[in-house]
Structures are given as structure tokens and as C-alpha cells.
Design a protein around this motif. Structure first.
Motif, PDB file in Angstrom:
ATOM      1  N   GLU A  18      15.763  48.810  41.029  1.00  0.00           N
ATOM      2  CA  GLU A  18      14.328  48.732  41.310  1.00  0.00           C
ATOM      3  C   GLU A  18      14.153  48.735  42.825  1.00  0.00           C
ATOM      4  OE1 GLU A  18      11.882  45.748  39.438  1.00  0.00           O
ATOM      5  OE2 GLU A  18      13.323  45.618  37.783  1.00  0.00           O
ATOM      6  N   LYS A  19      14.121  49.929  43.394  1.00  0.00           N
ATOM      7  CA  LYS A  19      14.042  50.074  44.848  1.00  0.00           C
ATOM      8  C   LYS A  19      12.691  49.616  45.376  1.00  0.00           C
ATOM      9  CE  LYS A  19      16.713  54.284  44.697  1.00  0.00           C
ATOM     10  NZ  LYS A  19      16.659  55.727  44.945  1.00  0.00           N
ATOM     11  N   VAL A  20      12.745  48.924  46.506  1.00  0.00           N
ATOM     12  CA  VAL A  20      11.521  48.590  47.220  1.00  0.00           C
ATOM     13  C   VAL A  20      11.477  49.304  48.569  1.00  0.00           C
ATOM     14  CG1 VAL A  20      11.217  46.374  46.064  1.00  0.00           C
ATOM     15  CG2 VAL A  20      12.447  46.454  48.235  1.00  0.00           C
ATOM     16  N   TYR A  21      12.630  49.857  48.996  1.00  0.00           N
ATOM     17  CA  TYR A  21      12.700  50.594  50.257  1.00  0.00           C
ATOM     18  C   TYR A  21      13.973  51.440  50.262  1.00  0.00           C
ATOM     19  CZ  TYR A  21      13.111  51.761  55.162  1.00  0.00           C
ATOM     20  OH  TYR A  21      13.229  52.465  56.334  1.00  0.00           O
ATOM     21  N   GLU A  22      13.888  52.622  50.885  1.00  0.00           N
ATOM     22  CA  GLU A  22      15.085  53.432  51.094  1.00  0.00           C
ATOM     23  C   GLU A  22      14.853  54.379  52.260  1.00  0.00           C
ATOM     24  OE1 GLU A  22      18.398  56.128  48.720  1.00  0.00           O
ATOM     25  OE2 GLU A  22      16.422  55.838  47.787  1.00  0.00           O
ATOM     26  N   ASP A  23      15.893  54.535  53.083  1.00  0.00           N
ATOM     27  CA  ASP A  23      15.909  55.559  54.117  1.00  0.00           C
ATOM     28  C   ASP A  23      17.344  56.098  54.183  1.00  0.00           C
ATOM     29  OD1 ASP A  23      17.448  53.840  55.764  1.00  0.00           O
ATOM     30  OD2 ASP A  23      15.723  53.224  56.958  1.00  0.00           O
TER      31      ASP A  23
END
Length: 111
Positions: A18-23
Motif C-alpha cells: 500500500e504505497k503512500v509515496y514513490e520516486d
């Protein structure tokens, strides 16, 4: 990245989260065994075992990670504060041998 590392496999998209941020360098996702209402894990995509294994070449990465912790907390945590936890090594109860920070917040955990 390590093939047998749970967090590397999450970073690669092999294991769902359950991603809340990705770069390009980091991914943050909800902990599957949260200890509070908000319990987010932030990991670098680069495989680093723990804080015990960082060196001068990781300075920029860790600086970015600290700024990102603040940004994620501002978006997802209680406005009055959050707890930041890093367990480094087996004796400190690190369960996944991939550098990660726990960003934790709710009204009860901060009392």
C-alpha cells in the motif's frame, strides 16, 4: 537490490504494498503489522542492510531520506507530531535486513 530481500522485492514491484509515496530512490508504504493508526515504512530502493552499513557515499541519500520523512509526516501524520524509529541490527530487533524508518503517528502512541 537483493533478490531475496523482502523490501527490495517491494521496491521492484514483485511484492505488492500500500504505497503512500514513490520516486526513483525511495518508496514509502503502510506497514502490514501496524502498531498505530498511522504506521508507514520508508525505504531506499538501494539495498543497504542497516544504519550500521552506511558510509560517506550514502550522505546524499540519507539527507534526502530525512527530508522525505518530514514531507510524508506532514501529509499523513497527526499535526502535533510523529515518532520516527529505526532498528539497526538483530540486537535492536531489526526484522528485515534492509534500511528502513518507521513513521508512526496517532493520538495514543505519542502520549
Amino acid at each position: 537490490m537483493q533478490n531475496n530481500c523482502l523490501f527490495c522485492n517491494i521496491a521492484k514491484g514483485i511484492i505488492n504494498s500500500e504505497k503512500v509515496y514513490e520516486d526513483d530512490e525511495f518508496i514509502a508504504f503502510n506497514d502490514i503489522k501496524p502498531i498505530a493508526k498511522i504506521h508507514i515504512l520508508l525505504i531506499p530502493k538501494k539495498h543497504i542492510i542497516s544504519m550500521q552499513y552506511i558510509d560517506d557515499s550514502d550522505t546524499e541519500l540519507l539527507g534526502k531520506m530525512m527530508i522525505l520523512i518530514s514531507k510524508i509526516a506532514k501529509l499523513h501524520c497527526n499535526i502535533n507530531g510523529f515518532r520516527l524509529i529505526n532498528n539497526s541490527g538483530f540486537i535492536a530487533k531489526q526484522e528485515i535486513m534492509h534500511l528502513h524508518f518507521h513513521i508512526i503517528s496517532d493520538s495514543n502512541i505519542l502520549k
